[in-house]
Design an enzyme around this catalytic site. Structure first.
Site, PDB file in Angstrom:
ATOM      1  CB  CYS A 157      -0.908   0.031   1.225  1.00 17.65           C
ATOM      2  SG  CYS A 157      -2.014  -1.372   1.331  1.00 17.65           S
ATOM      3  CG  ASP A 213     -22.127   9.761 -15.995  1.00 13.21           C
ATOM      4  OD1 ASP A 213     -21.090   9.408 -15.384  1.00 13.21           O
ATOM      5  OD2 ASP A 213     -22.618   9.086 -16.927  1.00 13.21           O
TER       6      ASP A 213
HETATM    7  C1  BEZ Z   1       0.545  -4.762   1.838  1.00 13.22           C
HETATM    8  O1  BEZ Z   1       0.132  -3.643   1.594  1.00 13.22           O
HETATM    9  O2  BEZ Z   1       1.734  -5.031   1.692  1.00 13.22           O
HETATM   10  C2  BEZ Z   1      -0.379  -5.845   2.283  1.00 13.22           C
HETATM   11  C3  BEZ Z   1      -1.510  -5.539   3.023  1.00 13.22           C
HETATM   12  C4  BEZ Z   1      -2.347  -6.563   3.446  1.00 13.22           C
HETATM   13  C5  BEZ Z   1      -2.065  -7.880   3.094  1.00 13.22           C
HETATM   14  C6  BEZ Z   1      -0.951  -8.172   2.332  1.00 13.22           C
HETATM   15  C7  BEZ Z   1      -0.102  -7.142   1.920  1.00 13.22           C
END
Ligand code: BEZ
Length: 222
Positions: free
Chosen positions: A46, A137
């Site tokens: 992330c 929209d």
């Molecule tokens: C990640 O962002 O690395 C991750 C988050 C949850 C589960 C597996 C990976």
């Protein structure tokens, strides 16, 4: 609320973000929107995705696309995490998009963004890596779902924005691996007698064993 299908309107849910609270439609106004969800703050994949998205923000802005992320933690957590994201991605200045604080998972559940294979413990599910692109929209134009363990390709996301914006107004579709400037395909609903008026740069019909003239190429319309 059932998960969104293509063509459905984004529900006007109340959202809490690290930049304040509002209703979703107030945020969207009449802009193109990308909403991308993440499993959790302070997780490795992330962090790389948010950083890449931040560095590509000028490209989304150039295309008139407003960005908004979602992660299953609260707004204070998001603000702390953003410092790590910026440091990791060498992103300086204001962070270019808000992050929805969905610690209750209510929004993720309602939009079908839950990953059944991931859990935060205590029965709390995590979100998958969803990408939803809405048109002016407020209707869903494209959706992608990746599991938590697979990071997305934001160059591909920009490519699909280019295709969506082109095909929203021109009677073309974009073929495999298309990118801006490449030839496009004439959509099947266009009749032969309409080609000249719609495509002044010309249409080339490719020959195939069936003899059916459905592979019609045209230069990318302006
Ligand atoms: C990640 O962002 O690395 C991750 C988050 C949850 C589960 C597996 C990976």
């Amino acid at each position: 609320m059932p998960p969104l299908n293509l063509g459905d309107e984004m529900p006007n849910v109340a959202i809490v973000t690290n930049e304040g609270s509002m209703k979703m439609h107030e945020f969207m106004k009449d802009s193109w929107i990308i909403l991308f969800s993440h499993p959790r703050d302070y997780t490795p994949v992330c962090t790389t995705e948010l950083g890449r998205a931040a560095n590509l923000a000028p490209e989304f802005k150039k295309r008139g696309v407003k960005m908004i992320a979602l992660s299953c933690d609260d707004a204070d957590s998001h603000n702390g995490w953003i410092k790590d994201v910026q440091s990791h991605a060498n992103h300086v200045g204001d962070f270019p998009y808000p992050i929805i604080a969905d610690d209750s998972r209510e929004i993720a559940k309602s939009l079908g963004m839950i990953d059944p294979d991931e859990s935060a413990g205590a029965g709390m599910p995590l979100t998958c890596r969803a990408v939803m692109i809405f048109g002016p929209d407020k209707r869903l134009k494209l959706s992608m779902l990746y599991p938590a363990t697979t990071g997305r390709n934001f160059t591909e996301i920009l490519r699909v924005v280019d295709s969506l914006q082109l095909t929203a107004t021109k009677k073309v579709a974009t073929p495999v691996d298309w990118k801006v400037g490449d030839k496009c395909m004439v959509v099947p609903s266009v009749k032969k007698e309409e080609e000249a008026g719609l495509f002044p740069k010309g249409v080339e019909t490719l020959s195939v064993p069936s003899g059916k003239g459905y592979l019609r190429m045209t230069p990318m319309p302006e």
